[in-house]
Design an enzyme around this catalytic site. Structure first.
Site: not given
Length: 341
Positions: A102, A129, A132, A227, A268, A296
């Site tokens: 990340r 991402h 995700q 988001d 998310c 996830r």
């Protein structure tokens, strides 16, 4: 060497296969029948910023699959500081079976992959991402209306052109779905993203719509997604961003009521409750934000198995016995068998 950096690197059948694998692993996990597919394997997890879902899902996934994950927290390794990325990537590759990263900049994860000799998995960058959104599509499949195919689904993302928005735009158009990005013009998906999405649609039959009218954008959505309105490094822009998005682009009860009665709410996480979405919507009975979070874990399991398992050596029992005998004979020598205390 294939890496998991961007869904654009994979075909529709490959993406759907990973989702199907995640569903199988999820069911096996719930029955406590998950096979140790990654027994003895190790995952190096590089984080340039703190994480909740990504860190926990990858670490627990490795443990459940019989492997081990090493959390390399911000500032704990010399990533591009006292050691260049090439050396870091090559050294870590000698010690683990895959690297999850990340990073604040997409260029960093790309550089890691360029020099790694094991698979690199993108756990989030400033651009995208992918882990995700693969999990998000899995969640949509689980919650879609029974009469609809994947290719019938309409996804409306309301908010800034974030890394999650980028990845959703790409994967939805890759899979033949119908994606709408709704935001003030200044914060809409850039032309480069739109060009990629248009090319995807030409192949998949999906559609892409860019809108600045949230009530219209939400009116036929199967899934409503939002988001954060600002990310790391955008703190100075918060007043301008809040003024641009509030109140029209906040997913609140009044706006969510404009969506079809079957529409599901997605985010998310982490969420700034009361900003991009209200508690009443995030906690609505049609909110599936926690299903996303759980998935996830199952999606990371599928990604890890896909990219690690085929490269693991599976020695024959005779070979294992031979090595065990060699080591046991060496350890029985007087110099080692005596009291070393």
């Amino acid at each position: 060497m294939r890496h998991f950096l961007d869904t654009q690197d994979f075909s529709k059948p490959e993406l759907l296969a990973m989702i199907e694998l995640a569903k199988l692993l999820k069911e096996a996990d719930r029955q406590r029948c998950l096979p140790p597919l990654l027994a003895g394997a190790s995952l190096g997890m590089i984080f340039e910023e703190p994480s909740t879902r990504t860190r926990i899902s990858f670490e627990v996934a490795m443990t459940k699959l019989g492997g081990h994950a090493i959390y390399l927290k911000p500032g704990e390794i010399h990533l591009g500081v006292r050691e260049n990325i090439k050396d870091t990537s090559k050294v870590i590759s000698r010690m683990v079976d895959a690297i999850e990263a990340r990073t604040l900049k997409h260029e960093t994860v790309m550089a890691l992959a360029q020099h790694a000799t094991v698979a690199v998995i993108n756990g989030l960058t400033d651009y995208n991402h992918p882990t995700q959104v693969l999990c998000d599509v899995m969640t949509m499949i689980e919650h879609k209306p029974a009469e609809k195919r994947l290719e019938d689904l309409k996804v409306t993302f309301i908010g800034d052109a974030t890394n999650v928005c980028s990845s959703l735009l790409m994967i939805c158009t890759q899979l033949g779905m119908h994606f709408t990005h709704c935001a003030p013009k200044r914060y809409q998906s850039p032309k480069a993203w739109q060009d990629i999405a248009k090319a995807n649609c030409a192949l998949s039959g999906g559609t892409m719509t860019i809108s600045d009218d949230p009530k219209t954008a939400i009116s036929d959505a199967d899934f409503v997604y939002t988001d954060l309105w600002w990310w790391v490094g955008q703190e100075a822009e918060i007043p301008d961003r809040q003024a641009a998005f509030m109140p029209d682009y906040q997913v609140n009860e009044a706006l969510f009521a404009k969506a079809p009665s079957h529409a599901k709410m997605m985010h998310c996480l982490p969420a700034s409750r009361g900003v991009e979405a209200t508690d009443g919507v995030l906690d609505h009975h049609r909110s599936i934000i926690y299903d996303q979070s759980e998935n996830r874990l199952h999606m990371e399991k599928a990604i890890l198995v896909t990219f690690i398992a085929p490269r693991l050596k599976r020695p024959e029992p005779e070979q294992k016995e031979w090595h065990a005998g060699q080591i046991a004979a060496f350890l029985s020598q007087p110099i080692l068998a005596g009291d070393m205390s």
